[in-house]
Design a protein around this motif. Structure first.
Motif, PDB file in Angstrom:
ATOM      1  N   ASP A 120       0.862  -1.191   0.000  1.00 46.04           N
ATOM      2  CA  ASP A 120       0.000   0.000   0.000  1.00 46.04           C
ATOM      3  C   ASP A 120       0.892   1.233   0.000  1.00 46.04           C
ATOM      4  OD1 ASP A 120      -1.668   2.170   0.656  1.00 46.04           O
ATOM      5  OD2 ASP A 120      -3.058   0.881   1.749  1.00 46.04           O
ATOM      6  N   LEU A 121       0.984   1.903  -1.146  1.00 48.55           N
ATOM      7  CA  LEU A 121       1.874   3.055  -1.286  1.00 48.55           C
ATOM      8  C   LEU A 121       1.446   4.204  -0.385  1.00 48.55           C
ATOM      9  CD1 LEU A 121       4.324   4.010  -3.056  1.00 48.55           C
ATOM     10  CD2 LEU A 121       2.632   5.135  -4.507  1.00 48.55           C
ATOM     11  N   HIS A 122       0.122   4.458  -0.279  1.00 50.05           N
ATOM     12  CA  HIS A 122      -0.374   5.558   0.544  1.00 50.05           C
ATOM     13  C   HIS A 122      -0.052   5.334   2.024  1.00 50.05           C
ATOM     14  CE1 HIS A 122      -2.197   7.063  -2.978  1.00 50.05           C
ATOM     15  NE2 HIS A 122      -3.313   6.348  -2.958  1.00 50.05           N
ATOM     16  N   LEU A 123      -0.356   4.136   2.516  1.00 53.95           N
ATOM     17  CA  LEU A 123      -0.105   3.835   3.927  1.00 53.95           C
ATOM     18  C   LEU A 123       1.385   3.917   4.235  1.00 53.95           C
ATOM     19  CD1 LEU A 123      -1.009   2.884   6.734  1.00 53.95           C
ATOM     20  CD2 LEU A 123      -0.858   0.514   5.876  1.00 53.95           C
ATOM     21  N   ALA A 124       2.207   3.389   3.335  1.00 52.43           N
ATOM     22  CA  ALA A 124       3.653   3.427   3.544  1.00 52.43           C
ATOM     23  C   ALA A 124       4.163   4.865   3.601  1.00 52.43           C
ATOM     24  CB  ALA A 124       4.365   2.660   2.429  1.00 52.43           C
ATOM     25  N   PHE A 125       3.596   5.731   2.739  1.00 48.60           N
ATOM     26  CA  PHE A 125       3.990   7.142   2.742  1.00 48.60           C
ATOM     27  C   PHE A 125       3.613   7.811   4.058  1.00 48.60           C
ATOM     28  CE2 PHE A 125       2.950  11.627   1.720  1.00 48.60           C
ATOM     29  CZ  PHE A 125       4.223  12.052   1.373  1.00 48.60           C
ATOM     30  N   LYS A 126       2.419   7.502   4.528  1.00 43.72           N
ATOM     31  CA  LYS A 126       1.956   8.086   5.792  1.00 43.72           C
ATOM     32  C   LYS A 126       2.864   7.661   6.943  1.00 43.72           C
ATOM     33  CE  LYS A 126      -2.045   8.245   8.895  1.00 43.72           C
ATOM     34  NZ  LYS A 126      -3.446   7.810   9.121  1.00 43.72           N
ATOM     35  N   LEU A 127       3.193   6.374   7.015  1.00 41.81           N
ATOM     36  CA  LEU A 127       3.988   5.858   8.131  1.00 41.81           C
ATOM     37  C   LEU A 127       5.467   6.243   8.024  1.00 41.81           C
ATOM     38  CD1 LEU A 127       2.470   2.253   8.430  1.00 41.81           C
ATOM     39  CD2 LEU A 127       1.880   4.301   9.755  1.00 41.81           C
ATOM     40  N   SER A 128       5.937   6.452   6.806  1.00 43.23           N
ATOM     41  CA  SER A 128       7.361   6.739   6.608  1.00 43.23           C
ATOM     42  C   SER A 128       7.682   8.230   6.660  1.00 43.23           C
ATOM     43  CB  SER A 128       7.826   6.181   5.252  1.00 43.23           C
ATOM     44  OG  SER A 128       7.546   4.817   5.140  1.00 43.23           O
ATOM     45  N   TYR A 129       6.739   9.067   6.189  1.00 46.25           N
ATOM     46  CA  TYR A 129       7.054  10.503   6.100  1.00 46.25           C
ATOM     47  C   TYR A 129       5.953  11.424   6.629  1.00 46.25           C
ATOM     48  CZ  TYR A 129       7.846  15.127   4.144  1.00 46.25           C
ATOM     49  OH  TYR A 129       7.993  16.476   3.997  1.00 46.25           O
ATOM     50  N   LEU A 130       4.722  11.237   6.180  1.00 44.40           N
ATOM     51  CA  LEU A 130       3.662  12.198   6.475  1.00 44.40           C
ATOM     52  C   LEU A 130       3.470  12.419   7.973  1.00 44.40           C
ATOM     53  CD1 LEU A 130       1.430  14.010   5.279  1.00 44.40           C
ATOM     54  CD2 LEU A 130      -0.125  12.050   5.486  1.00 44.40           C
ATOM     55  N   ASN A 131       3.530  11.351   8.755  1.00 43.97           N
ATOM     56  CA  ASN A 131       3.302  11.467  10.196  1.00 43.97           C
ATOM     57  C   ASN A 131       4.416  12.230  10.914  1.00 43.97           C
ATOM     58  OD1 ASN A 131       0.905  10.129   9.966  1.00 43.97           O
ATOM     59  ND2 ASN A 131       1.640   8.177  10.778  1.00 43.97           N
ATOM     60  N   LYS A 132       5.518  12.488  10.237  1.00 40.16           N
ATOM     61  CA  LYS A 132       6.597  13.281  10.822  1.00 40.16           C
ATOM     62  C   LYS A 132       6.336  14.782  10.664  1.00 40.16           C
ATOM     63  CE  LYS A 132      10.095   9.754   9.725  1.00 40.16           C
ATOM     64  NZ  LYS A 132      11.333   9.466   8.947  1.00 40.16           N
ATOM     65  N   CYS A 133       5.393  15.126   9.786  1.00 42.39           N
ATOM     66  CA  CYS A 133       5.089  16.530   9.512  1.00 42.39           C
ATOM     67  C   CYS A 133       4.009  17.037  10.459  1.00 42.39           C
ATOM     68  CB  CYS A 133       4.613  16.699   8.069  1.00 42.39           C
ATOM     69  SG  CYS A 133       5.808  16.185   6.815  1.00 42.39           S
ATOM     70  N   GLU A 134       3.989  18.354  10.653  1.00 41.03           N
ATOM     71  CA  GLU A 134       2.922  18.967  11.426  1.00 41.03           C
ATOM     72  C   GLU A 134       1.592  18.802  10.677  1.00 41.03           C
ATOM     73  OE1 GLU A 134       3.013  20.328  14.377  1.00 41.03           O
ATOM     74  OE2 GLU A 134       5.192  20.159  14.661  1.00 41.03           O
TER      75      GLU A 134
END
Length: 320
Positions: free
Chosen positions: A277-291
């Motif tokens: 899942d590309l979206h979930l992986a992006f969220k867990l790898s990068y997005l959740n580090k952002c404000e």
């Protein structure tokens, strides 16, 4: 005394456009790093590191997080069969850890005091490339200990034993740092120290390891995540690299607080293969580090690269 005994072609080992022959060891020994056949070398950085190995120069590699500073030194050492050891200069590393200290041991049923040498004298007596990671985060008392051995033939006085230690002829010293000794100027690296300029002056070579051009970064990503190496996977990988570079541009102008480093990019690729899942992986790898307030901008960048909307939580989309 074990000394480098084999000549290697730099063109063959590192892809450098040169006929330079580099001395290393003929066979592997303990502490030699494992070779990563997919590793991408940066020519200027590689030449500086090779100068450190060949001519006993002290080399400081500076660059943003995740750019592979320590890995670059290790992969050069791996191909030269040169033993290597990394020491992270976090706030818990003390002078005693580096130099050594008296310890109480049992001998013939009696307690006796014996000096246990630290990592610095232990490495200096061997054909080892010592890498001081997070060099700009070291405590002042630790840094002044290191200053003694920054001279090329620098001896080291063990005052605890009233003797002077002369380094092995194949001992090499490297360091990595996020800054160039001026402290947390960019606001990215809390906890780093300003480095004494007299000490900075003792480093023979200071080289900057920046993020790679997109084509080189794509080669690393596809080598680390084979499922992204061809077909539709390759199209996705190109979009991932493009998005990583957009986050860096946005960070440079102050729109994003977190940039996507090459390490994060590879994590994203590996996690996408893991979760399918590309979206979930992006969220867990990068997005959740952002404000949360930055998620809308990240989603815009994502849509620009992938041509698809990035699913965001209600909290993210309603953030001011």
């Amino acid at each position: 005394m074990q000394l480098p005994d084999h000549l290697y072609a730099a063109r063959e080992l590192f892809g450098l456009d040169t006929d330079l022959a580099v001395k290393g060891f003929a066979s592997g020994m303990d502490l030699v790093p494992e070779v990563d056949p997919a590793y991408q070398f940066q020519p200027e950085v590689t030449q500086a590191i090779l100068a450190g190995f060949m001519h006993n120069k002290r080399v400081l590699v500076q660059g943003l997080h995740g750019s592979g500073k320590s890995s670059h030194i290790e992969q050069v050492a791996a191909r030269l069969n040169w033993p290597c050891m990394r020491v992270n200069l976090d706030g818990h590393i003390s002078r005693l850890d580096l130099v050594g200290k008296d310890t109480v041991v049992m001998q013939d049923g009696h307690q006796v005091t014996r000096f246990q040498e630290g990592i610095l004298p232990w490495c200096m007596r061997k054909p080892i490339a010592l890498i001081l990671d997070e060099y700009d985060a070291g405590r002042p008392d630790v840094m002044f200990v290191i200053q003694r051995v920054l001279e090329r033939e620098g001896s080291f006085t063990l005052m605890e034993q009233n003797r002077t230690l002369h380094p092995h002829k194949a001992f090499r010293l490297f360091a990595t740092a996020n800054t160039v000794g001026q402290g947390n100027v960019q606001g990215l690296y809390h906890g780093v120290q300003m480095i004494n300029q007299a000490q900075m002056d003792r480093w023979n070579l200071v080289v900057a390891l920046n993020y790679l051009p997109p084509d080189r970064e794509l080669a690393i990503l596809t080598a680390q995540v084979p499922s992204l190496a061809q077909g539709d996977g390759l199209r996705v990988a190109k979009a991932m690299v493009a998005l990583a570079n957009l986050t860096r541009q946005s960070h440079a102008v102050g729109d994003l607080s977190v940039l996507m480093s090459p390490r994060t990019l590879i994590n994203w690729g590996e996690n996408s293969a893991l979760f399918k899942d590309l979206h979930l992986a992006f969220k867990l790898s990068y997005l959740n580090k952002c404000e949360a307030s930055e998620h809308a901008l990240v989603a815009e960048l994502y849509q620009r690269c992938f041509g698809a909307d990035l699913p965001l939580s209600d909290a993210a989309t309603s953030a001011p």
